[in-house]
Design an enzyme around this catalytic site. Structure first.
Site, PDB file in Angstrom:
ATOM      1  N   CYS C  86       0.775  -1.144  -0.055  1.00 15.23           N
ATOM      2  CA  CYS C  86       0.168  -0.079   0.044  1.00 15.23           C
ATOM      3  C   CYS C  86       0.743   1.377  -0.030  1.00 15.23           C
ATOM      4  O   CYS C  86       1.544   1.356  -0.901  1.00 15.23           O
ATOM      5  CB  CYS C  86      -1.024  -0.209   1.075  1.00 15.23           C
ATOM      6  SG  CYS C  86      -2.380   1.094   1.009  1.00 15.23           S
ATOM      7  N   HIS C 203      -3.340  -5.645   1.604  1.00 11.83           N
ATOM      8  CA  HIS C 203      -2.490  -5.884   2.618  1.00 11.83           C
ATOM      9  C   HIS C 203      -2.719  -7.222   2.930  1.00 11.83           C
ATOM     10  O   HIS C 203      -3.449  -8.009   3.652  1.00 11.83           O
ATOM     11  CB  HIS C 203      -3.279  -4.991   3.831  1.00 11.83           C
ATOM     12  CG  HIS C 203      -3.026  -3.574   3.646  1.00 11.83           C
ATOM     13  ND1 HIS C 203      -2.272  -3.057   4.473  1.00 11.83           N
ATOM     14  CD2 HIS C 203      -3.775  -2.698   2.891  1.00 11.83           C
ATOM     15  CE1 HIS C 203      -2.480  -1.581   4.306  1.00 11.83           C
ATOM     16  NE2 HIS C 203      -3.233  -1.469   3.456  1.00 11.83           N
ATOM     17  N   GLU C 205      -0.932  -8.692   5.437  1.00  8.19           N
ATOM     18  CA  GLU C 205      -0.881  -8.894   6.770  1.00  8.19           C
ATOM     19  C   GLU C 205      -2.048  -8.661   7.726  1.00  8.19           C
ATOM     20  O   GLU C 205      -2.543  -9.299   8.472  1.00  8.19           O
ATOM     21  CB  GLU C 205       0.151  -7.897   7.291  1.00  8.19           C
ATOM     22  CG  GLU C 205      -0.577  -6.504   7.800  1.00  8.19           C
ATOM     23  CD  GLU C 205      -0.718  -5.611   6.279  1.00  8.19           C
ATOM     24  OE1 GLU C 205      -0.316  -5.969   5.457  1.00  8.19           O
ATOM     25  OE2 GLU C 205      -0.845  -4.358   6.216  1.00  8.19           O
TER      26      GLU C 205
END
Lengths: 81, 651, 234, 81
Positions: C86, C203, C205
């Protein structure tokens, strides 16, 4: 056909965190001669018509109603043939 | 200058009290300080007496109202800090910046206690969506909240949203923030050690938000100077993010004795409140305050409400490390004050005293017992003859009309603009009954919900407030959590009108009784008065923010249908109660009561049942019935679960 | 395997990456302050999501001048593995370590929701644990994710297999209606010519644990771990 | 002391969703004469120094390195005494 340019800037006294952050970045890149920086919007309009006076009035109206936020922004209009 | 106090909103007897306290006439700076500290917003002078009736004690309560936010012990050595505040009037002027600075303010109240902010919720009220002005405000407020919350990395995980004509001229923008910390990290907003230093951290100070006090400044009030007094401030979430990290780092290294954010009444409030709470005095040297504009006068510096500023108190030995941590995070930090013995707040400019007042007198404003009178409208709106209602032939059409009405339809357009996932704690996403967050390093989970149907409160403030409390408790219980404590934001018209103050008194009484029964103390909150224009007040809107705790996050249950073949059970008694319903408003365009009754025994039984059923994993989901009743609740559970259901009404 | 996650002023996803690498994948990871000038000892550097410098001027426009970015360029030059997520991806673009630029989303609004992305190539250090055209469900959260690159450069990138992920339907078809931000040809993630630098807007994560709604993000972490011969906890 | 103005606009051919949205809004307000609209950034810098030529060069350098992204943006610099 005419071109109108509208410059929208934050009113004086209103804080400009974005301008401040860019100023600091310029200084960290060695441009110490820059003492202040303020960020605004710049709009180029292509408008049909050929009476600069009338066009300028209309664009001012557009700025008052939409292009600028009268509460926190000032605007300036330029019209070219 | 005796007339000047009137212009500042002070009553004659309040001015006389100031003269009595000082033993002399106040000078300009002192008058400015008292006028803002004794305003309704800062002193709660009209609401204090009533708010004392709210229960604030309870087994897990570490800190109740009185400081920046309430603190609750949820076990495993973890404390939850949470509070709600309003930014209604600024958002009506400039929706984007008004809402954004509202988020900034409440988030500062959380990390000033030592907690890392982990979630925000935004209860919002607007006028009718048919009005272009409403769409403009609505779009600006949502974008403002998104721009701030997303930038500081605090997920906006919930809230509630209503559109009613009553809010047309006065939108409500409330924001709730929740933080967590190890219990021992709690820091109080007090200056209790004489000789310690007060450090001003963050943005420079400008003529922001000084409003009425500007009349005190000696400059003549010409066209040019109005330019210099902006009524709106530009939010700076980037500086706030740096402050969150710098303050939490200083707290982790145990460098601070006290910490307070700068909000209403700016430096005046931060200095007098920390001194008052710590039982000390304070000397403030304003020539040290970093200014954004050159020729600011003492009264402007002391009253400025520039955003993103913190006031930290540390020992002289720790000052250097405090300043270096701030510098590392790119923050301006300057020692501006010294804590002294006694109770006197002295403001100096280049060593010369410009104001000298008892700190406690500033912090503890006056107190009023406002007159209250039951409003006449209540008789007209609660005597509607429901039998005159023509039952619509096509109930399918009614369901479609309701599910697409502004108060019920999907909120995806709003919450998809909010980063509701950052910090990877969110396990139940917006759209469910309650937002659920896991607590890293522990099996526990938090369930959060804020609720209030202003229409019910308009029809009956006592019952309507209890419905809001019951619904927020049911919402967290529907996720398997135990309701533990609440915060609130009480939005009303002018307390100087007896009918409005009667609504306020009844709402607080309802909340107090309900919290007593449910065992959910009030650990903090906010009051917003004067939400009215042209003599028309908003619906009384006492928004409840509920904290629920899940002992084991794996016991959480969703609010949508999940498995084919599951049986659907309706729990609780269905009575013939259409008062104040969405059906009545949307289909018949009628607002009439009385609102549905509250049966606390069955509410408590329902909450206990839901927790037990979740723990023993006998139910796969649970959804609370609210606006639109059973029909809408079924539709919501099907739509969000992507699965159908067949229902027999006549059982 | 040693990971380093860089902390710029305004980053806000570095703690999420730290948590996933350390607690979920049991790897060694450290925070790296943006003023560091050496990245010795690290195998993989993560540029996390967030709003570095408040996203003022342009996302990543100021962060790219942080002292650490010179070290990142050298680290990558020597074959070190760098992933920009990002805002991290935007910083790599502004720094010229990846081709192209980010514009505002065509809808002019911040978008936070789960999307589906298709694995376009599995011959990269970041996607070898997935299979060709596998669909991964990973959330996005950004305001300026509209990836643009000149025609000729795009052609070359496709030739060299630098397009790693594209936004797609749940079944894996790359269609305009599944493009959340207007990125050219639904591009969601790219790598440099050598393949050791990855930039992606979604993302991973935030999708590395079932409890959060998807664990498809693990395919990216597992790919780099196996590529570097590290043991994979799960 | 000099004032420099920097206009940063999107390159031709690069999609400008913001400009498009504002254009549509203007038309919905009845300003049909507007045929095209593009939005850019407008920065006002206060710079110490008195040689407009030198200042202009420096500001161009600042624009090239930071204020504009050469891949997608053009910039124009004006310097006034």
């Amino acid at each position: 056909m005419a071109f109108a340019k509208v410059y929208v800037t934050l009113k004086e006294g209103i804080s400009d965190p974005q301008g401040l952050t860019i100023l600091r970045a310029l200084k960290s890149l060695g441009y110490d001669e820059v003492e202040d920086l303020r960020v605004g919007k710049y709009m180029e309009l292509k408008i049909s018509g050929d009476d600069p006076e009338a066009i300028s009035e209309r664009v001012k109206e557009m700025s008052e109603r939409l292009l600028a936020n009268p509460i926190i922004e000032d605007y300036r209009v330029e019209v070219e043939e | 200058m005796p007339e000047l106090y009137k212009e500042l909103g002070l009553k004659r007897e309040e001015y006389e009290e100031i003269v009595r306290l000082l033993g002399r006439e106040p000078n300009n700076v002192e008058l400015g300080m008292y006028s803002v500290m004794w305003s309704e917003h800062c002193s709660y002078k009209s609401s204090k007496v009533e708010l004392r009736k709210l229960p604030t004690k309870g087994p897990g309560i570490i800190l109740g109202p009185g400081e920046n936010a309430g603190v609750v012990d949820i076990g495993d050595g973890i404390a939850v800090v949470f509070k709600m505040e309003s930014h209604n009037h600024p958002s009506a002027v400039e929706p984007f910046q008004g809402a954004a600075t509202g988020v900034g303010g409440i988030v500062r109240d959380i990390f000033t206690m030592g907690a890392r902010p982990i979630a925000c919720l935004d209860p919002l009220r607007f006028g009718s969506l048919k009005e272009p002005r409403t769409r403009y405000l609505f779009e600006g407020v949502v974008a403002g909240i998104a721009s701030y919350g997303n930038c500081i990395g605090v997920p906006t995980v919930g809230g509630d949203l209503y559109f009613e004509e009553a809010y047309q001229e006065n939108p409500l923008v409330n924001v709730m923030c929740v933080g967590i910390m190890p219990k021992e990290r709690l820091i109080r907003a007090r200056a209790s050690v004489p000789g310690s230093i007060g450090v001003l951290i963050g943005s420079s100070t400008g003529r922001d938000g000084i409003g009425g006090v500007s009349v005190l400044a000696s400059q003549e009030f010409d066209e040019r100077s109005t330019e210099k007094r902006p009524s709106v401030q530009v939010a700076d979430p980037f500086t706030e993010k740096l402050e969150i990290e710098a303050c939490l780092e200083m707290l982790e290294k145990n460098l601070l004795l006290g910490l307070q954010d700068l909000g209403g009444a700016g430096l005046t409030c931060a200095t007098c409140e920390t001194a008052d709470r710590g039982g000390c005095g304070m000397d403030v040297e304003i020539s040290k305050v970093p200014l954004r504009e050159p020729d600011m006068e003492p009264v402007e510096i002391m009253m400025s409400e520039s955003q993103e500023r913190m006031f930290a108190i540390c020992s002289p030995e720790n000052l250097d490390e405090v300043l270096s941590i701030c510098r590392r995070w790119g923050l301006n930090a300057v020692p501006v004050a010294e804590v002294t013995e006694g109770d006197t707040l002295r403001v100096l400019k280049d060593g010369e005293v410009v104001a000298e007042v008892p700190a406690s007198s500033l912090a503890k404003g006056p107190e009023y017992n406002r007159p209250a009178k039951r409003p006449r409208y209540l008789d007209d709106v609660n005597t509607f003859d429901f039998s005159t209602l023509a039952l619509p032939s096509d109930l399918g059409q009614v369901l479609v009309a309701l599910i697409s009405s502004p108060n019920i339809c999907s909120r995806r357009w709003v919450f998809e603009q909010y980063d509701h996932m950052v910090q990877v704690n969110t396990v139940a996403y917006p759209g469910s009954d309650a937002a659920i967050l896991r607590v890293k390093g522990s099996k526990k989970g938090l369930a959060l919900s804020c609720d209030c149907n202003g229409r019910y409160c308009y029809l009956d403030p006592y019952v309507g407030t209890q419905i809001a409390l019951a619904e927020s408790a049911r919402n967290v219980a529907c996720s398997g959590a135990k309701p533990v404590a609440i915060t609130n934001c009480l939005n009303f018209g002018s307390p100087e009108k007896p009918e409005i103050f009667w609504q306020f008194k009844e709402a607080v009484r309802g909340l107090a009784d309900g919290c007593e029964i449910l065992g959910t103390p009030v650990v903090g909150g906010n009051v917003s008065f004067y939400n009215e224009s042209f003599g028309e007040a908003i619906y009384p809107t006492p928004i409840v923010g509920m904290l629920g705790v899940l002992e084991d996050i794996d016991e959480r249950i969703p609010s949508c249908f999940t498995r084919e073949g599951d049986l659907i059970a309706l729990i609780g008694v269905t009575k013939n109660e259409l008062g104040g319903s969405e059906y009545l408003k949307v289909i018949h365009d009628v607002v009439a009561g009385p609102p549905p009754e509250i049966d606390w025994d069955s509410e408590k039984a329902l909450i206990d049942f839901l927790r037990l059923a979740a723990k023993s994993r006998v139910i796969s989901s649970a959804h609370d019935l609210s606006e639109g009743g059973l029909g809408i609740a079924l539709a919501e559970a099907c739509v969000s679960g992507g699965i159908g259901a067949s229902v027999e009404i006549d059982h | 395997m040693n990971f380093g996650v860089i902390v710029f002023p305004g980053s806000n996803c570095e703690q999420d990456c730290y948590y996933v690498l350390e607690s979920v994948l049991k790897q060694r990871i450290e925070y790296v302050w943006h003023e560091e000038t050496s990245l010795k000892g690290y195998d993989c550097i993560i540029l996390p999501g967030g709003f570095s410098y408040g996203d003022y001027l342009r996302s990543g426009a100021i962060a790219r001048f942080s002292p650490v970015m010179r070290a990142v360029a050298d680290f990558a030059e020597k074959g070190g593995y760098v992933i920009g997520i990002c805002n991290g991806f935007q910083i790599l673009l502004e720094a010229g370590l990846l081709p192209g630029a980010m514009l505002r989303n065509t809808g002019l609004k911040f978008i936070c929701r789960f999307v589906h992305i298709r694995v376009e190539t599995t011959s990269t250090p970041w996607s070898n644990a997935a299979y060709h055209h596998q669909v991964l469900r990973i959330p996005i959260a950004h305001n300026e994710g509209n990836y643009q690159v000149p025609e000729d450069v795009l052609f070359e990138m496709k030739q060299r297999g630098q397009i790693v992920f594209r936004y797609c339907s749940p079944e894996g078809s790359v269609l305009p209606e599944y493009n959340p931000n207007g990125s050219v040809e639904n591009i969601a993630g790219i790598c440099n010519r050598e393949g050791n630098i990855l930039g992606m807007m979604p993302h991973p994560e935030r999708a590395s644990e079932g409890i959060l709604g998807s664990s498809d993000g693990l395919y990216i972490w597992k790919s780099i771990l196996s590529h570097c011969g590290a043991d994979v906890a799960i």
